[in-house]
Motif scaffolding. Structure first.
Motif, PDB file in Angstrom:
ATOM      1  N   ALA A  15       0.855  -1.185   0.000  1.00 53.64           N
ATOM      2  CA  ALA A  15       0.000   0.000   0.000  1.00 53.64           C
ATOM      3  C   ALA A  15       0.890   1.234   0.000  1.00 53.64           C
ATOM      4  O   ALA A  15       2.026   1.185   0.486  1.00 53.64           O
ATOM      5  CB  ALA A  15      -0.904  -0.002   1.229  1.00 53.64           C
ATOM      6  N   PHE A  16       0.362   2.307  -0.543  1.00 54.76           N
ATOM      7  CA  PHE A  16       1.116   3.557  -0.628  1.00 54.76           C
ATOM      8  C   PHE A  16       0.243   4.735  -0.283  1.00 54.76           C
ATOM      9  O   PHE A  16      -0.970   4.720  -0.525  1.00 54.76           O
ATOM     10  CB  PHE A  16       1.669   3.763  -2.052  1.00 54.76           C
ATOM     11  CG  PHE A  16       2.610   2.696  -2.504  1.00 54.76           C
ATOM     12  CD1 PHE A  16       2.157   1.661  -3.306  1.00 54.76           C
ATOM     13  CD2 PHE A  16       3.950   2.732  -2.127  1.00 54.76           C
ATOM     14  CE1 PHE A  16       3.029   0.667  -3.718  1.00 54.76           C
ATOM     15  CE2 PHE A  16       4.819   1.734  -2.536  1.00 54.76           C
ATOM     16  CZ  PHE A  16       4.364   0.698  -3.338  1.00 54.76           C
ATOM     17  N   GLN A  17       0.867   5.755   0.264  1.00 52.12           N
ATOM     18  CA  GLN A  17       0.155   7.021   0.429  1.00 52.12           C
ATOM     19  C   GLN A  17       0.808   8.107  -0.424  1.00 52.12           C
ATOM     20  O   GLN A  17       0.285   9.192  -0.560  1.00 52.12           O
ATOM     21  CB  GLN A  17       0.122   7.453   1.908  1.00 52.12           C
ATOM     22  CG  GLN A  17      -0.856   8.594   2.128  1.00 52.12           C
ATOM     23  CD  GLN A  17      -1.207   8.826   3.580  1.00 52.12           C
ATOM     24  OE1 GLN A  17      -0.718   8.156   4.488  1.00 52.12           O
ATOM     25  NE2 GLN A  17      -2.086   9.785   3.837  1.00 52.12           N
ATOM     26  N   ILE A  18       1.960   7.760  -0.997  1.00 53.51           N
ATOM     27  CA  ILE A  18       2.670   8.748  -1.805  1.00 53.51           C
ATOM     28  C   ILE A  18       2.872   8.175  -3.208  1.00 53.51           C
ATOM     29  O   ILE A  18       3.374   7.047  -3.351  1.00 53.51           O
ATOM     30  CB  ILE A  18       4.003   9.125  -1.161  1.00 53.51           C
ATOM     31  CG1 ILE A  18       3.729   9.603   0.262  1.00 53.51           C
ATOM     32  CG2 ILE A  18       4.713  10.214  -1.985  1.00 53.51           C
ATOM     33  CD1 ILE A  18       4.836  10.327   0.926  1.00 53.51           C
ATOM     34  N   VAL A  19       2.457   8.925  -4.187  1.00 54.95           N
ATOM     35  CA  VAL A  19       2.500   8.472  -5.574  1.00 54.95           C
ATOM     36  C   VAL A  19       3.237   9.508  -6.417  1.00 54.95           C
ATOM     37  O   VAL A  19       3.006  10.706  -6.284  1.00 54.95           O
ATOM     38  CB  VAL A  19       1.055   8.275  -6.103  1.00 54.95           C
ATOM     39  CG1 VAL A  19       1.044   8.118  -7.614  1.00 54.95           C
ATOM     40  CG2 VAL A  19       0.409   7.071  -5.438  1.00 54.95           C
ATOM     41  N   GLU A  20       4.122   9.010  -7.262  1.00 50.54           N
ATOM     42  CA  GLU A  20       4.826   9.917  -8.168  1.00 50.54           C
ATOM     43  C   GLU A  20       4.281   9.733  -9.580  1.00 50.54           C
ATOM     44  O   GLU A  20       4.123   8.606 -10.052  1.00 50.54           O
ATOM     45  CB  GLU A  20       6.331   9.638  -8.156  1.00 50.54           C
ATOM     46  CG  GLU A  20       7.104  10.482  -9.155  1.00 50.54           C
ATOM     47  CD  GLU A  20       8.593  10.174  -9.187  1.00 50.54           C
ATOM     48  OE1 GLU A  20       9.082   9.484  -8.271  1.00 50.54           O
ATOM     49  OE2 GLU A  20       9.276  10.619 -10.138  1.00 50.54           O
ATOM     50  N   LEU A  21       3.989  10.836 -10.234  1.00 51.63           N
ATOM     51  CA  LEU A  21       3.595  10.835 -11.637  1.00 51.63           C
ATOM     52  C   LEU A  21       4.772  11.376 -12.439  1.00 51.63           C
ATOM     53  O   LEU A  21       5.213  12.504 -12.202  1.00 51.63           O
ATOM     54  CB  LEU A  21       2.364  11.728 -11.849  1.00 51.63           C
ATOM     55  CG  LEU A  21       1.995  12.054 -13.309  1.00 51.63           C
ATOM     56  CD1 LEU A  21       1.607  10.784 -14.060  1.00 51.63           C
ATOM     57  CD2 LEU A  21       0.858  13.068 -13.346  1.00 51.63           C
ATOM     58  N   ARG A  22       5.290  10.544 -13.327  1.00 54.40           N
ATOM     59  CA  ARG A  22       6.447  10.970 -14.123  1.00 54.40           C
ATOM     60  C   ARG A  22       6.022  11.032 -15.578  1.00 54.40           C
ATOM     61  O   ARG A  22       5.613  10.019 -16.165  1.00 54.40           O
ATOM     62  CB  ARG A  22       7.583   9.951 -13.927  1.00 54.40           C
ATOM     63  CG  ARG A  22       8.965  10.542 -14.067  1.00 54.40           C
ATOM     64  CD  ARG A  22      10.024   9.489 -13.848  1.00 54.40           C
ATOM     65  NE  ARG A  22      10.215   9.140 -12.432  1.00 54.40           N
ATOM     66  CZ  ARG A  22      11.107   8.232 -12.022  1.00 54.40           C
ATOM     67  NH1 ARG A  22      11.859   7.596 -12.894  1.00 54.40           N
ATOM     68  NH2 ARG A  22      11.221   7.950 -10.741  1.00 54.40           N
ATOM     69  N   ILE A  23       6.102  12.224 -16.150  1.00 62.77           N
ATOM     70  CA  ILE A  23       5.726  12.403 -17.552  1.00 62.77           C
ATOM     71  C   ILE A  23       6.973  12.202 -18.415  1.00 62.77           C
ATOM     72  O   ILE A  23       8.009  12.849 -18.168  1.00 62.77           O
ATOM     73  CB  ILE A  23       5.159  13.812 -17.802  1.00 62.77           C
ATOM     74  CG1 ILE A  23       4.011  14.099 -16.830  1.00 62.77           C
ATOM     75  CG2 ILE A  23       4.703  13.964 -19.254  1.00 62.77           C
ATOM     76  CD1 ILE A  23       2.814  13.205 -16.966  1.00 62.77           C
ATOM     77  N   LEU A  24       6.883  11.319 -19.385  1.00 63.47           N
ATOM     78  CA  LEU A  24       8.052  10.948 -20.184  1.00 63.47           C
ATOM     79  C   LEU A  24       8.076  11.630 -21.551  1.00 63.47           C
ATOM     80  O   LEU A  24       9.132  11.785 -22.158  1.00 63.47           O
ATOM     81  CB  LEU A  24       8.077   9.429 -20.371  1.00 63.47           C
ATOM     82  CG  LEU A  24       7.925   8.653 -19.044  1.00 63.47           C
ATOM     83  CD1 LEU A  24       7.729   7.166 -19.307  1.00 63.47           C
ATOM     84  CD2 LEU A  24       9.153   8.884 -18.168  1.00 63.47           C
TER      85      LEU A  24
END
Lengths: 195, 30, 195
Positions: free
Chosen positions: C165-174
């Motif tokens: 489980a996670f509470q921190i999510v990274e969105l990486r635009i390529l």
């Protein structure tokens, strides 16, 4: 007869158009998209001194909606710009130079008006294209009537042409639907083809 | 009700100053 | 054939889903619901110095949309966060610890774009789950492509699992769809099951 699949297509297309700002057309007046109000070229705001903002119990100032709300999408009751009387004007600088093809006038739906009427709505209005922000009389693009018995959102197509492109548009309200003190503008949009 | 005194006087209340937004260097990122 | 009653049911269900944030799924990134942007962990905002705010005729400051707009629901043209170039990233702290199951990427509809295109839209992107806000490389939850010819709102289902489980999510635009100067993010959502 009609099939369930056809109904789904109709419904989905209707919702898609609805989600595209209800018109599916670019609004070059929209503030977030790059449109702006020329604050030196508009009627004076009708100040009612009715909405008082306070902090820690201390009155700070009175709040009135500025002309900027006319190019913002929120049309909940009250989120309009009011000028005194039934004649006023507003000049909008569009996000880019376009050949204007249509304008949209929107007012709060009558069903949501606390007064039960929309007498403050604009009635006859004219739209002009200006060469620059200092031009007094621009080119008349069309004169129209917002119908208080019609839809809340009404689209008006401009006269054929013009060959000329404009980035500055004047909205001149010539009459309203009966309100003696002020006229309210909820949202005005300008559509067209970029140069 | 409001307390009296110069800091709360109606005479000092004015219209909301309008923040004016103008685009000076072209359109914003869209 | 289909009856009128069935059509009413279809229409009502469609409207109900539309009113449920269009997806009917919880968005754990939504700011008002408890999500937040980790401002120390995102690309630099593309500053255009184009929107000038003034008071009493005195220029105050230039306005740019901050990364917070990516977790706010307004997707009118311009209400997006822009970073320079076609590669950037954003870290979101979700409202709670979840097993992420899907993400939604949304861009302004092409029909409403003043430029007529959505070349500033993200194209290839990856989503990572981070253990904490200082972790450099998180667990890859999925890599996807936002289709500029597709719907304005696109849902992407994450790979099976993760067990974690996670509470921190990274969105990486390529990559983006061709805009040379910047990429715009209108709205990013994270869906899943609370722990």
């Amino acid at each position: 007869g009609i099939t369930e699949a056809q109904v789904h297509v109709i419904v989905n297309n209707a919702l898609k158009l609805y989600s595209q700002d209800k018109t599916g057309m670019v609004d070059f007046a929209l503030e977030s998209g790059g449109g702006s109000i020329l604050s030196t070229r508009c009627s004076e705001t009708y100040e009612t001194k009715t909405a008082l903002l306070s902090l820690f119990g201390i009155p700070l100032w009175y709040f009135s909606q500025s002309p900027r709300v006319v190019i913002q999408p929120d049309i909940y009751p009250g989120n309009c710009w009011a000028f005194k009387g039934s004649q006023g004007y507003l000049v909008v600088r569009l996000s880019m130079m376009i050949h204007p093809t249509a304008v949209t006038m929107e007012h709060v739906p009558k069903a949501l008006s606390p007064t039960g009427s929309i007498s403050s709505a604009p009635r006859d209005f004219a739209v002009y294209g200006l060469e620059n922000e200092y031009q007094e009389e621009g080119q008349l693009l069309g004169q129209f009537t917002y119908n208080q018995e019609g839809e809340s959102l009404q689209v008006f197509h401009l006269m054929e042409g013009p060959d000329r492109a404009f980035q500055i548009v004047e909205l001149r309200i010539l009459s309203n639907w009966g309100h003696l003190e002020y006229t309210c503008l909820y949202r005005f949009r300008v559509h067209g083809e970029p140069v | 009700s409001m307390s009296s005194g110069p800091c709360c006087s109606h005479a000092r209340l004015s219209r909301t100053p309008y923040l004016v937004l103008s685009y000076v260097n072209g359109p914003p990122p869209v």
